[in-house]
Design a protein around this motif. Structure first.
Motif, short mmCIF file in Angstrom:
data_model
loop_
_atom_site.label_atom_id
_atom_site.label_comp_id
_atom_site.label_asym_id
_atom_site.label_seq_id
_atom_site.Cartn_x
_atom_site.Cartn_y
_atom_site.Cartn_z
N PHE A 193 21.58 -12.12 -9.89
CA PHE A 193 21.72 -10.90 -10.70
C PHE A 193 23.11 -10.26 -10.61
O PHE A 193 23.54 -9.57 -11.53
CB PHE A 193 20.66 -9.87 -10.33
N ASN B 73 16.35 -8.56 -6.45
CA ASN B 73 15.78 -9.70 -5.74
C ASN B 73 16.15 -11.02 -6.42
O ASN B 73 16.00 -12.08 -5.82
CB ASN B 73 14.25 -9.57 -5.66
N HIS B 74 16.59 -10.92 -7.67
CA HIS B 74 17.02 -12.12 -8.38
C HIS B 74 18.36 -12.55 -7.79
O HIS B 74 19.32 -11.79 -7.80
CB HIS B 74 17.16 -11.79 -9.87
N CYS C 194 14.93 -8.80 -18.61
CA CYS C 194 13.79 -8.84 -17.68
C CYS C 194 12.56 -8.27 -18.39
O CYS C 194 12.58 -7.11 -18.82
CB CYS C 194 14.10 -8.04 -16.42
N GLU D 22 11.21 -16.01 -12.10
CA GLU D 22 10.44 -14.81 -11.78
C GLU D 22 11.09 -14.06 -10.63
O GLU D 22 11.78 -14.67 -9.80
CB GLU D 22 8.99 -15.16 -11.46
N VAL D 23 10.87 -12.75 -10.64
CA VAL D 23 11.50 -11.92 -9.61
C VAL D 23 10.42 -11.18 -8.85
O VAL D 23 9.51 -10.60 -9.45
CB VAL D 23 12.48 -10.90 -10.23
N SER E 121 13.83 -3.73 -7.82
CA SER E 121 13.36 -5.11 -7.63
C SER E 121 14.26 -6.13 -8.31
O SER E 121 14.32 -7.28 -7.90
CB SER E 121 11.95 -5.25 -8.19
N ILE E 122 14.98 -5.72 -9.38
CA ILE E 122 15.77 -6.69 -10.12
C ILE E 122 16.82 -7.36 -9.22
O ILE E 122 17.21 -8.49 -9.45
CB ILE E 122 16.42 -6.03 -11.36
#
Lengths: 406, 182
Positions: free
Chosen positions: B141, B137-138, B152, B179-180, B134-135
């Protein structure tokens, strides 16, 4: 950890303790030297063996320091920036070691059997080496080695002295230009010097890895010594701020590497000679693994390699000065034992001293102690005269950043 | 349950830093504040950050040691079996059990097994390969592989609260807090 401190806010003057250490080691050195001189009158043969052991030990500190210094000029690294002035102080003892070589030169007829015509007459293989192993050429080679070592010492120190006030990149460039060929010079001269001074004690024997073996031994000696001295100064600024676990870790890793390379070269020499099984070659080892000498040989396997190797595998140990320093001290003691094992079990020309059985003479202890005392006294004297870090070093602020050096 | 049906699920709150020291001090602060489920991202190994977020020792060194011992034993025993049991050959009168000659292979197999165990063990224990995380999605990143540092705090943390955690991270040196989505 501690907050970031700007290096500019510090003065890097050596603490007073350095000067008093210089005096204390010199006193110890001179007291031991008195005993050593008595030893020279009691038994000049034994004295000279002891002198050679001690001389090679302290020469290893100086040349190893010089090699690490040149290596650092080419590769950099935080561990090197912290230890650089110690390496330079170790290297600064090379002129002193040049003078201290005189007893070996004067005693060469008692040390080296190949200078004895009656021995050469009965040993054909030694007679065949006469073009290389003769008095004049041996002396000339020693002179060349010392000239080169002193030249590099002068050049590397000159640049470094200027850097106390001058941040010009040209000085860095010049130091690099001297360092790269300097490492080659170190390899060649050390091969010549150790062949002449140690290997030729048994002139029928030869090993081409001998010089390499000494190169790594000297780097190991110097590394362990620098670490011990650094840790003994950890309470003083700026070391109290910069000598963190990550720097100790680097020193630990390098000592582990050098320990492994020491074992690698030692074992390579042993394996090739064992596999070849030729009388000329194996006699050197037979003299060293029989008659009680096997205890010394075994102690080298266990205490110079196995134990430090296993201990240094641990990450925690390498990051803790209280655990790392004893390992470094063990390494230093074993460097002495190794030299004892290399120097003593060789023929003593015309003295009737039996080296087929393990033998120890008090001068083997007193003379190296005198040399180590004098060496450390001179070392702290040099070390106390300069700032502890190179103030103009552009990477210096990195020493105050914790935990992420690469 | 009704809330999560309305809102997209949140993976966590991400703070972005420009310096390693900023990240490390934020990690320490977050740990002191009671957060445990969090991860720090840096372009290069940053041991202090790992320590600061309470990263515990892994079993990789132990696995590597066991792999090395297994490799050494198998290397030595293989040679022993070949030269002493299976096919004894007299080579220049040397003993069948010529241990000095066995050392080289023993050493090599120790290194080989230790190396393979270290790599495979590291991958297995960290759950790699992992096709989705999911990280990523930032949107910013990818800078974590260049010059930026990220912390995070994950929604799975019992202390996690979208608003509170965001406010908390804003009190650090972060240049951006976002937020991610999960």
């Amino acid at each position: 950890m501690s907050a970031k401190v700007q290096p500019a806010s510090y003065r890097f003057d050596p603490p007073v303790a350095v000067a008093s250490r210089s005096k204390r080691w010199l006193v110890l050195g001179f007291v031991a030297a008195v005993a050593a001189i008595i030893g020279a009158f009691v038994s000049s043969q034994q004295f000279l063996r002891g002198y050679l052991i001690g001389y090679m030990l302290v020469l290893g500190f100086s040349l190893g320091s010089m090699a690490l210094l040149m290596l650092g000029h080419l590769t950099g690294g935080n561990w090197w920036m912290i230890g650089r002035r110690l390496m330079e102080a170790g290297m600064a003892n090379i002129p002193l070691l040049t003078i201290l070589f005189i007893p070996i030169w004067l005693g060469r007829y008692s040390l080296y059997v190949w200078l004895d015509p009656t021995y050469v007459a009965t040993h054909h293989s030694v007679a065949a080496k006469a073009a290389y192993l003769n008095d004049q050429f041996w002396t000339l080679r020693a002179v060349i080695c010392f000239v080169l070592w002193n030249l590099w010492t002068v050049m590397l120190r000159k640049g470094s002295l200027k850097q106390d006030s001058d941040s010009s990149p040209r000085i860095w460039q010049k130091l690099k230009v001297w360092s790269a060929p300097g490492i080659l010079m170190f390899g060649f001269t050390l091969t010549v010097a150790t062949t002449d001074w140690i290997m030729s004690l048994e002139p029928t024997w030869y090993s081409t890895i001998f010089g390499m073996f000494f190169m790594i031994s000297e780097a190991l000696s110097a590394m362990a010594l620098i670490l011990v001295i650094l840790c003994s100064l950890h309470e003083f600024a700026p070391y109290d701020n910069i000598l963190g676990p990550d720097k100790l870790h680097d020193y630990g890793k390098l000592i582990l590497t050098f320990t492994m390379v020491w074992a690698y070269f030692s074992f390579s020499q042993w394996l090739i000679i064992w596999a070849g099984n030729l009388p000329d070659e194996i006699s050197w080892y037979l003299d060293r693994i029989n008659g009680g000498w096997q205890i010394v040989a075994l102690s080298l396997v266990i205490l110079q390699f196995s134990l430090p190797f296993l201990l240094l595998l641990s990450r925690e140990l390498k990051r803790d000065a209280h655990k790392l320093v004893p390992v470094a001290l063990l390494v230093l003691v074993m460097r002495y034992v190794d030299l004892y094992w290399l120097v003593v079990p060789n023929p003593f020309p015309g003295t009737g001293i039996d080296t087929h059985h393990i033998t120890y003479h008090w001068t083997y202890f007193a003379v190296p102690l005198a040399l180590v005392g004098i060496w450390l006294g001179a070392f702290f004297w040099h070390f106390g005269k300069r700032p502890l870090l190179v103030v103009t070093e552009p990477m210096l602020p990195r020493l105050w950043e914790h935990g992420h050096e690469h | 349950m009704t809330e999560s049906a309305l809102q997209p699920a949140v993976h966590g709150v991400v703070a972005e830093f420009t310096t390693p020291d900023g990240l490390v001090s934020a990690c320490k602060k977050a740990y002191a504040a009671g957060y445990r489920r969090m991860d720090a991202y840096s372009p290069f190994p940053l041991e202090e950050a790992a320590e600061a977020i309470g990263f515990e020792k892994t079993a990789v060194p132990l696995l590597t040691l066991l792999g090395g011992i297994l490799g050494g034993l198998s290397g030595y025993l293989l040679q022993y079996w070949v030269h002493v049991r299976a096919f004894p050959l007299n080579v220049g009168g040397r003993p069948y059990h010529s241990w000095p000659a066995f050392i080289v292979i023993t050493f090599e197999l120790t290194i080989l097994f230790a190396g393979i165990t270290a790599v495979v063990g590291m991958l297995a224990l960290s759950g790699l390969p992992q096709p989705y995380h999911s990280i990523f999605n930032h949107p910013r990143f990818s800078a974590a592989t260049r010059d930026r540092f990220f912390l995070c705090i994950e929604a799975a943390d019992p202390k996690f609260d979208l608003e509170q955690t965001t406010l908390f991270l804003q009190t650090t040196d972060a240049v951006e807090v976002a937020e991610v989505a999960d």
